[in-house]
Design a protein around this motif. Structure first.
Motif, PDB file in Angstrom:
ATOM      1  N   HIS A 287     -12.196   2.162 -10.032  1.00  0.00           N
ATOM      2  CA  HIS A 287     -13.047   1.053 -10.400  1.00  0.00           C
ATOM      3  C   HIS A 287     -12.378   0.946 -12.366  1.00  0.00           C
ATOM      4  O   HIS A 287     -12.031  -0.902 -11.828  1.00  0.00           O
ATOM      5  N   GLU A 288     -12.657   1.171 -12.427  1.00  0.00           N
ATOM      6  CA  GLU A 288     -12.720   1.310 -14.324  1.00  0.00           C
ATOM      7  C   GLU A 288     -11.501   1.214 -14.498  1.00  0.00           C
ATOM      8  O   GLU A 288     -10.665   0.370 -15.977  1.00  0.00           O
ATOM      9  N   PHE A 289     -10.993   2.004 -13.578  1.00  0.00           N
ATOM     10  CA  PHE A 289      -8.789   2.754 -14.299  1.00  0.00           C
ATOM     11  C   PHE A 289      -8.362   1.536 -14.531  1.00  0.00           C
ATOM     12  O   PHE A 289      -7.068   0.900 -14.724  1.00  0.00           O
ATOM     13  N   LYS A 290      -8.902  -0.021 -13.137  1.00  0.00           N
ATOM     14  CA  LYS A 290      -8.516  -1.154 -12.699  1.00  0.00           C
ATOM     15  C   LYS A 290      -7.919  -2.222 -14.068  1.00  0.00           C
ATOM     16  O   LYS A 290      -6.901  -2.354 -14.106  1.00  0.00           O
ATOM     17  N   ARG A 291      -8.452  -1.825 -14.666  1.00  0.00           N
ATOM     18  CA  ARG A 291      -8.551  -2.705 -16.128  1.00  0.00           C
ATOM     19  C   ARG A 291      -7.497  -2.001 -17.057  1.00  0.00           C
ATOM     20  O   ARG A 291      -7.265  -2.749 -17.885  1.00  0.00           O
ATOM     21  N   PHE A 292      -7.350  -0.769 -16.891  1.00  0.00           N
ATOM     22  CA  PHE A 292      -6.093  -0.050 -18.112  1.00  0.00           C
ATOM     23  C   PHE A 292      -4.712  -0.491 -17.852  1.00  0.00           C
ATOM     24  O   PHE A 292      -4.195   0.082 -18.346  1.00  0.00           O
ATOM     25  N   ILE A 293      -4.429  -1.068 -16.119  1.00  0.00           N
ATOM     26  CA  ILE A 293      -2.956  -1.268 -15.735  1.00  0.00           C
ATOM     27  C   ILE A 293      -3.086  -2.927 -15.377  1.00  0.00           C
ATOM     28  O   ILE A 293      -1.783  -3.061 -13.978  1.00  0.00           O
ATOM     29  N   GLY A 294      -3.549  -2.537 -15.506  1.00  0.00           N
ATOM     30  CA  GLY A 294      -3.819  -5.051 -15.377  1.00  0.00           C
ATOM     31  C   GLY A 294      -2.767  -5.572 -16.272  1.00  0.00           C
ATOM     32  O   GLY A 294      -2.517  -5.156 -17.255  1.00  0.00           O
ATOM     33  N   PRO A 295      -3.570  -6.604 -16.331  1.00  0.00           N
ATOM     34  CA  PRO A 295      -2.853  -7.579 -17.046  1.00  0.00           C
ATOM     35  C   PRO A 295      -3.022  -7.427 -18.616  1.00  0.00           C
ATOM     36  O   PRO A 295      -2.040  -7.787 -20.049  1.00  0.00           O
ATOM     37  N   ASP A 296      -4.354  -7.049 -18.634  1.00  0.00           N
ATOM     38  CA  ASP A 296      -4.531  -6.381 -20.235  1.00  0.00           C
ATOM     39  C   ASP A 296      -4.156  -5.018 -20.913  1.00  0.00           C
ATOM     40  O   ASP A 296      -4.795  -4.397 -21.807  1.00  0.00           O
ATOM     41  N   MET A 297      -3.301  -3.969 -20.119  1.00  0.00           N
ATOM     42  CA  MET A 297      -2.726  -2.769 -20.114  1.00  0.00           C
ATOM     43  C   MET A 297      -2.393  -2.809 -21.860  1.00  0.00           C
ATOM     44  O   MET A 297      -1.565  -3.568 -22.048  1.00  0.00           O
ATOM     45  N   ARG A 298      -2.720  -1.329 -22.184  1.00  0.00           N
ATOM     46  CA  ARG A 298      -1.967  -1.483 -23.509  1.00  0.00           C
ATOM     47  C   ARG A 298      -1.100  -0.589 -23.751  1.00  0.00           C
ATOM     48  O   ARG A 298      -0.915   1.163 -22.754  1.00  0.00           O
ATOM     49  N   LYS A 299       0.547  -0.705 -24.153  1.00  0.00           N
ATOM     50  CA  LYS A 299       0.895   0.121 -24.359  1.00  0.00           C
ATOM     51  C   LYS A 299       1.983   0.056 -25.629  1.00  0.00           C
ATOM     52  O   LYS A 299       2.559  -0.934 -25.924  1.00  0.00           O
ATOM     53  N   SER A 300       2.183   1.737 -25.950  1.00  0.00           N
ATOM     54  CA  SER A 300       3.325   1.907 -27.789  1.00  0.00           C
ATOM     55  C   SER A 300       4.268   2.396 -26.389  1.00  0.00           C
ATOM     56  O   SER A 300       5.067   2.862 -26.006  1.00  0.00           O
ATOM     57  N   PRO A 301       5.394   1.555 -27.220  1.00  0.00           N
ATOM     58  CA  PRO A 301       7.258   1.781 -26.611  1.00  0.00           C
ATOM     59  C   PRO A 301       7.558   2.844 -27.773  1.00  0.00           C
ATOM     60  O   PRO A 301       6.991   3.137 -28.288  1.00  0.00           O
TER      61      PRO A 301
END
Length: 339
Positions: A287-301
Protein backbone atom coordinates in the motif's frame (compact mmCIF):
# COMPACT_ATOMS: atom_id res chain seq x y z
CA UNK A 1 42.28 -9.08 -59.07
CA UNK A 2 40.26 -8.62 -55.87
CA UNK A 3 41.40 -11.90 -54.30
CA UNK A 4 45.00 -11.12 -55.35
CA UNK A 5 44.75 -7.71 -53.70
CA UNK A 6 43.44 -9.27 -50.49
CA UNK A 7 46.15 -11.96 -50.50
CA UNK A 8 48.93 -9.44 -51.08
CA UNK A 9 47.68 -7.27 -48.23
CA UNK A 10 47.48 -10.25 -45.87
CA UNK A 11 50.98 -11.48 -46.77
CA UNK A 12 52.44 -8.02 -46.18
CA UNK A 13 50.87 -7.65 -42.74
CA UNK A 14 51.88 -11.17 -41.69
CA UNK A 15 55.44 -10.74 -42.98
CA UNK A 16 55.78 -7.37 -41.23
CA UNK A 17 54.34 -8.58 -37.90
CA UNK A 18 55.90 -12.05 -38.17
CA UNK A 19 52.52 -13.53 -37.20
CA UNK A 20 49.80 -15.53 -38.91
CA UNK A 21 46.65 -13.44 -38.90
CA UNK A 22 43.47 -14.47 -40.68
CA UNK A 23 42.44 -12.45 -43.70
CA UNK A 24 39.13 -11.32 -42.19
CA UNK A 25 40.94 -9.92 -39.14
CA UNK A 26 43.39 -7.94 -41.28
CA UNK A 27 40.72 -6.59 -43.63
CA UNK A 28 38.19 -5.63 -40.97
CA UNK A 29 37.55 -1.88 -41.24
CA UNK A 30 39.91 -1.39 -44.20
CA UNK A 31 38.69 0.19 -47.43
CA UNK A 32 40.76 -0.41 -50.55
CA UNK A 33 40.55 0.38 -54.27
CA UNK A 34 42.44 -1.18 -57.15
CA UNK A 35 42.47 -0.34 -60.86
CA UNK A 36 43.75 -2.81 -63.50
CA UNK A 37 44.39 -2.04 -67.19
CA UNK A 38 44.54 -5.03 -69.55
CA UNK A 39 44.71 -5.24 -73.32
CA UNK A 40 42.56 -8.36 -73.48
CA UNK A 41 40.43 -8.60 -70.32
CA UNK A 42 38.37 -11.73 -69.72
CA UNK A 43 35.28 -11.45 -67.52
CA UNK A 44 33.57 -14.31 -65.70
CA UNK A 45 29.99 -13.09 -66.16
CA UNK A 46 27.82 -10.85 -68.28
CA UNK A 47 27.81 -8.19 -65.58
CA UNK A 48 31.62 -7.92 -65.88
CA UNK A 49 32.06 -7.56 -62.15
CA UNK A 50 34.82 -10.15 -61.84
CA UNK A 51 38.02 -10.42 -63.85
CA UNK A 52 39.00 -13.87 -65.14
CA UNK A 53 42.64 -13.39 -66.22
CA UNK A 54 44.60 -15.83 -63.98
CA UNK A 55 47.97 -14.75 -65.42
CA UNK A 56 47.87 -11.42 -63.54
CA UNK A 57 47.28 -12.94 -60.10
CA UNK A 58 50.82 -13.86 -59.02
CA UNK A 59 52.30 -10.58 -60.18
CA UNK A 60 49.55 -8.56 -58.55
CA UNK A 61 49.97 -10.41 -55.22
CA UNK A 62 53.69 -9.67 -55.30
CA UNK A 63 53.29 -5.98 -56.15
CA UNK A 64 50.60 -5.36 -53.52
CA UNK A 65 52.72 -7.16 -50.93
CA UNK A 66 55.84 -5.13 -51.73
CA UNK A 67 54.00 -1.80 -51.82
CA UNK A 68 52.24 -2.51 -48.50
CA UNK A 69 55.46 -3.65 -46.81
CA UNK A 70 57.18 -0.48 -48.02
CA UNK A 71 54.44 1.69 -46.52
CA UNK A 72 54.49 -0.20 -43.23
CA UNK A 73 58.26 0.18 -42.84
CA UNK A 74 58.14 3.87 -43.76
CA UNK A 75 55.31 4.58 -41.30
CA UNK A 76 56.13 2.62 -38.13
CA UNK A 77 53.60 4.44 -35.93
CA UNK A 78 50.72 3.78 -38.32
CA UNK A 79 51.95 0.20 -38.75
CA UNK A 80 51.91 -0.31 -34.99
CA UNK A 81 48.32 1.01 -34.79
CA UNK A 82 47.29 -1.34 -37.60
CA UNK A 83 48.82 -4.39 -35.91
CA UNK A 84 47.12 -3.50 -32.61
CA UNK A 85 43.80 -3.11 -34.44
CA UNK A 86 44.22 -6.52 -36.11
CA UNK A 87 45.11 -8.18 -32.79
CA UNK A 88 42.05 -6.64 -31.12
CA UNK A 89 39.79 -7.76 -33.98
CA UNK A 90 41.22 -11.27 -33.73
CA UNK A 91 40.58 -11.35 -29.98
CA UNK A 92 36.97 -10.16 -30.35
CA UNK A 93 36.29 -12.67 -33.14
CA UNK A 94 37.55 -15.57 -31.03
CA UNK A 95 35.55 -14.39 -28.02
CA UNK A 96 32.41 -14.14 -30.15
CA UNK A 97 32.97 -17.65 -31.51
CA UNK A 98 33.17 -18.98 -27.96
CA UNK A 99 30.13 -16.93 -26.95
CA UNK A 100 28.03 -18.19 -29.87
CA UNK A 101 28.92 -21.77 -29.03
CA UNK A 102 27.95 -21.27 -25.39
CA UNK A 103 24.77 -19.46 -26.45
CA UNK A 104 23.68 -22.39 -28.60
CA UNK A 105 24.36 -24.83 -25.77
CA UNK A 106 22.58 -22.59 -23.27
CA UNK A 107 19.57 -22.15 -25.52
CA UNK A 108 19.15 -25.90 -25.76
CA UNK A 109 19.49 -26.40 -22.01
CA UNK A 110 17.40 -23.47 -20.76
CA UNK A 111 13.67 -23.01 -20.95
CA UNK A 112 12.38 -19.99 -22.85
CA UNK A 113 10.57 -18.79 -19.76
CA UNK A 114 12.65 -16.72 -17.31
CA UNK A 115 11.50 -17.64 -13.78
CA UNK A 116 12.69 -14.40 -12.14
CA UNK A 117 10.75 -12.15 -14.53
CA UNK A 118 7.23 -10.86 -13.88
CA UNK A 119 6.61 -9.24 -17.25
CA UNK A 120 4.28 -6.40 -18.23
CA UNK A 121 1.88 -6.21 -21.18
CA UNK A 122 3.43 -3.39 -23.21
CA UNK A 123 7.09 -3.00 -24.15
CA UNK A 124 9.37 -0.37 -25.63
CA UNK A 125 8.85 -1.57 -29.20
CA UNK A 126 5.04 -1.78 -28.97
CA UNK A 127 3.25 0.90 -30.96
CA UNK A 128 0.05 0.65 -28.91
CA UNK A 129 1.66 1.67 -25.62
CA UNK A 130 0.63 5.07 -24.30
CA UNK A 131 3.47 5.53 -21.81
CA UNK A 132 7.00 4.29 -21.17
CA UNK A 133 7.54 0.75 -19.95
CA UNK A 134 10.02 -0.13 -17.22
CA UNK A 135 11.57 -3.10 -15.47
CA UNK A 136 12.57 -3.02 -11.80
CA UNK A 137 15.61 -5.15 -10.95
CA UNK A 138 15.04 -6.01 -7.31
CA UNK A 139 17.10 -7.58 -4.55
CA UNK A 140 15.39 -10.85 -3.73
CA UNK A 141 11.80 -12.04 -3.65
CA UNK A 142 10.68 -9.99 -0.63
CA UNK A 143 11.30 -6.65 -2.37
CA UNK A 144 9.84 -8.02 -5.59
CA UNK A 145 6.71 -9.09 -3.72
CA UNK A 146 6.02 -5.53 -2.55
CA UNK A 147 6.30 -4.18 -6.10
CA UNK A 148 4.33 -7.02 -7.72
CA UNK A 149 1.35 -6.30 -5.48
CA UNK A 150 1.11 -2.62 -6.42
CA UNK A 151 2.67 -2.29 -9.89
CA UNK A 152 0.99 -1.23 -13.12
CA UNK A 153 0.78 -4.57 -14.96
CA UNK A 154 0.58 -2.78 -18.31
CA UNK A 155 3.95 -1.06 -18.15
CA UNK A 156 5.89 -2.23 -15.07
CA UNK A 157 7.86 -5.49 -15.02
CA UNK A 158 9.97 -6.98 -12.20
CA UNK A 159 13.15 -9.05 -12.36
CA UNK A 160 14.10 -10.56 -8.98
CA UNK A 161 17.79 -11.25 -8.33
CA UNK A 162 18.92 -14.25 -6.31
CA UNK A 163 21.73 -12.95 -4.12
CA UNK A 164 24.62 -10.81 -5.34
CA UNK A 165 25.35 -10.88 -9.07
CA UNK A 166 28.77 -11.82 -10.43
CA UNK A 167 31.47 -9.14 -10.64
CA UNK A 168 32.29 -9.11 -14.38
CA UNK A 169 34.87 -6.32 -14.31
CA UNK A 170 37.78 -8.54 -15.39
CA UNK A 171 35.76 -11.18 -17.25
CA UNK A 172 35.01 -11.74 -20.92
CA UNK A 173 31.57 -11.86 -22.48
CA UNK A 174 31.34 -15.65 -22.21
CA UNK A 175 30.95 -15.18 -18.43
CA UNK A 176 27.33 -14.14 -19.07
CA UNK A 177 26.57 -17.55 -20.58
CA UNK A 178 28.16 -19.37 -17.66
CA UNK A 179 26.09 -17.49 -15.10
CA UNK A 180 22.34 -18.20 -14.98
CA UNK A 181 21.50 -14.93 -13.23
CA UNK A 182 23.20 -12.64 -15.75
CA UNK A 183 22.10 -14.77 -18.70
CA UNK A 184 18.45 -14.59 -17.66
CA UNK A 185 18.72 -10.84 -17.08
CA UNK A 186 20.18 -10.35 -20.56
CA UNK A 187 17.41 -12.48 -22.08
CA UNK A 188 14.72 -10.63 -20.14
CA UNK A 189 15.96 -7.32 -21.55
CA UNK A 190 16.50 -8.88 -25.02
CA UNK A 191 19.88 -7.19 -25.50
CA UNK A 192 21.95 -10.24 -26.43
CA UNK A 193 22.49 -9.26 -30.07
CA UNK A 194 21.87 -5.50 -29.92
CA UNK A 195 20.94 -2.90 -27.29
CA UNK A 196 18.49 -1.48 -29.86
CA UNK A 197 16.26 -4.48 -29.06
CA UNK A 198 15.85 -3.39 -25.42
CA UNK A 199 12.30 -4.32 -24.35
CA UNK A 200 11.86 -1.55 -21.77
CA UNK A 201 12.28 2.22 -21.87
CA UNK A 202 13.69 2.28 -18.33
CA UNK A 203 15.87 -0.29 -16.55
CA UNK A 204 15.53 0.64 -12.88
CA UNK A 205 17.78 -0.69 -10.12
CA UNK A 206 15.63 -1.15 -7.00
CA UNK A 207 18.01 -2.25 -4.25
CA UNK A 208 18.03 -1.64 -0.50
CA UNK A 209 19.66 1.54 0.81
CA UNK A 210 22.21 -0.42 2.90
CA UNK A 211 25.77 -1.61 2.26
CA UNK A 212 24.69 -4.85 0.56
CA UNK A 213 22.17 -2.98 -1.59
CA UNK A 214 24.81 -0.46 -2.70
CA UNK A 215 27.19 -3.31 -3.54
CA UNK A 216 24.56 -5.07 -5.65
CA UNK A 217 23.81 -1.78 -7.39
CA UNK A 218 27.50 -1.29 -8.24
CA UNK A 219 27.81 -4.86 -9.51
CA UNK A 220 24.84 -4.33 -11.85
CA UNK A 221 26.17 -1.00 -13.10
CA UNK A 222 29.50 -2.75 -13.77
CA UNK A 223 27.67 -5.46 -15.74
CA UNK A 224 25.90 -2.94 -17.97
CA UNK A 225 28.96 -0.71 -18.49
CA UNK A 226 31.19 -3.71 -19.23
CA UNK A 227 29.03 -5.40 -21.86
CA UNK A 228 26.11 -3.09 -22.74
CA UNK A 229 27.56 0.40 -22.44
CA UNK A 230 25.18 2.00 -25.02
CA UNK A 231 22.25 1.12 -22.73
CA UNK A 232 23.79 3.37 -20.06
CA UNK A 233 24.93 6.11 -22.43
CA UNK A 234 21.41 6.42 -23.88
CA UNK A 235 19.93 7.04 -20.43
CA UNK A 236 17.98 3.79 -20.02
CA UNK A 237 19.65 2.78 -16.71
CA UNK A 238 18.26 4.47 -13.59
CA UNK A 239 18.21 4.04 -9.81
CA UNK A 240 14.97 4.00 -7.82
CA UNK A 241 15.06 6.34 -4.84
CA UNK A 242 13.04 4.97 -1.90
CA UNK A 243 12.53 6.59 1.51
CA UNK A 244 14.83 5.78 4.39
CA UNK A 245 12.45 6.98 7.11
CA UNK A 246 8.77 7.34 7.82
CA UNK A 247 7.77 10.04 10.30
CA UNK A 248 4.12 10.12 11.38
CA UNK A 249 1.53 10.79 13.98
CA UNK A 250 -2.20 10.03 14.02
CA UNK A 251 -2.98 12.83 11.55
CA UNK A 252 0.00 13.01 9.20
CA UNK A 253 2.60 10.74 7.56
CA UNK A 254 5.82 11.98 5.93
CA UNK A 255 8.38 9.92 4.00
CA UNK A 256 12.00 11.06 4.17
CA UNK A 257 14.83 10.25 1.77
CA UNK A 258 17.66 11.55 3.98
CA UNK A 259 18.49 12.27 7.61
CA UNK A 260 18.03 15.99 7.00
CA UNK A 261 14.51 15.38 5.66
CA UNK A 262 13.82 13.20 8.70
CA UNK A 263 14.90 15.92 11.12
CA UNK A 264 12.78 18.50 9.30
CA UNK A 265 9.77 16.16 9.38
CA UNK A 266 10.15 15.58 13.14
CA UNK A 267 10.15 19.35 13.71
CA UNK A 268 7.08 19.76 11.50
CA UNK A 269 5.04 17.05 13.23
CA UNK A 270 6.25 17.98 16.71
CA UNK A 271 5.64 15.95 19.83
CA UNK A 272 4.55 12.35 19.53
CA UNK A 273 6.31 11.79 16.17
CA UNK A 274 6.87 8.11 15.41
CA UNK A 275 10.03 7.43 13.39
CA UNK A 276 10.44 4.22 11.38
CA UNK A 277 13.74 3.33 9.67
CA UNK A 278 13.22 1.19 6.54
CA UNK A 279 16.06 -1.35 6.49
CA UNK A 280 14.96 -2.87 3.18
CA UNK A 281 12.37 -2.55 0.44
CA UNK A 282 10.66 -5.69 1.70
CA UNK A 283 9.70 -3.85 4.90
CA UNK A 284 7.58 -1.32 2.98
CA UNK A 285 3.99 -2.48 2.61
CA UNK A 286 2.51 -2.72 -0.93
CA UNK A 287 0.00 0.00 0.00
CA UNK A 288 2.87 2.38 0.82
CA UNK A 289 5.12 1.21 -2.01
CA UNK A 290 2.55 2.15 -4.63
CA UNK A 291 3.27 5.86 -4.21
CA UNK A 292 7.02 5.29 -4.66
CA UNK A 293 6.63 3.70 -8.11
CA UNK A 294 3.70 5.82 -9.27
CA UNK A 295 3.60 9.25 -10.98
CA UNK A 296 5.72 10.82 -8.20
CA UNK A 297 8.44 8.18 -8.44
CA UNK A 298 11.97 9.45 -7.76
CA UNK A 299 14.63 8.15 -10.14
CA UNK A 300 18.30 9.04 -10.53
CA UNK A 301 19.84 8.38 -13.97
CA UNK A 302 23.17 6.58 -14.19
CA UNK A 303 25.27 9.05 -16.16
CA UNK A 304 28.72 8.82 -17.74
CA UNK A 305 30.66 12.07 -18.18
CA UNK A 306 33.49 10.54 -20.23
CA UNK A 307 32.82 7.10 -21.69
CA UNK A 308 36.46 6.76 -22.77
CA UNK A 309 37.40 6.65 -19.06
CA UNK A 310 34.90 3.89 -18.22
CA UNK A 311 37.33 0.90 -18.49
CA UNK A 312 39.90 2.62 -16.25
CA UNK A 313 37.21 3.60 -13.74
CA UNK A 314 35.81 0.06 -13.60
CA UNK A 315 39.27 -1.47 -13.11
CA UNK A 316 39.98 0.87 -10.20
CA UNK A 317 36.68 0.58 -8.34
CA UNK A 318 35.66 -2.99 -9.24
CA UNK A 319 38.92 -4.68 -10.24
CA UNK A 320 41.42 -6.79 -8.30
CA UNK A 321 43.50 -3.86 -7.01
CA UNK A 322 42.23 -4.21 -3.44
CA UNK A 323 45.28 -2.64 -1.64
CA UNK A 324 45.25 0.42 -3.92
CA UNK A 325 41.50 0.87 -3.51
CA UNK A 326 41.72 0.45 0.27
CA UNK A 327 44.40 3.15 0.43
CA UNK A 328 42.21 5.50 -1.60
CA UNK A 329 39.24 4.89 0.72
CA UNK A 330 41.30 5.49 3.87
CA UNK A 331 42.76 8.72 2.43
CA UNK A 332 39.33 10.08 1.50
CA UNK A 333 37.28 8.70 4.40
CA UNK A 334 34.97 11.24 6.03
CA UNK A 335 33.95 10.46 9.61
CA UNK A 336 30.83 12.27 10.81
CA UNK A 337 30.44 12.73 14.57
CA UNK A 338 27.30 11.35 16.16
CA UNK A 339 24.67 14.07 16.80
Amino acid sequence: HQSAFREGLLKAVNDFSKKKFDGEDVRDGIVGAIAIRLKEPVFESQTKNKLGNPEIRSRLVSEVREATLDLLHKNPQSAEKLIRKVEETQKIRKELQAVKKLAREKARATSIRVPQLKDCKYHRTDRKKKKDSMVFITEGQSAAGSIVSCRDVLTQAIFALKGKPLNVCDLNRDAIYKNDELYNLMRSLDIESDVDNLRYDHVILATDADVDGMHIRNLLITFFLRFFEPLVLRGHLQILETPLFRVRNKKKTLYCYSEDERDAAVKMIGRGAEITRFKGLGEISPHEFKRFIGPDMRKSPVEVDNHHAVPKMLRFYMGKNTPERRGYIMDHLVVRPEP
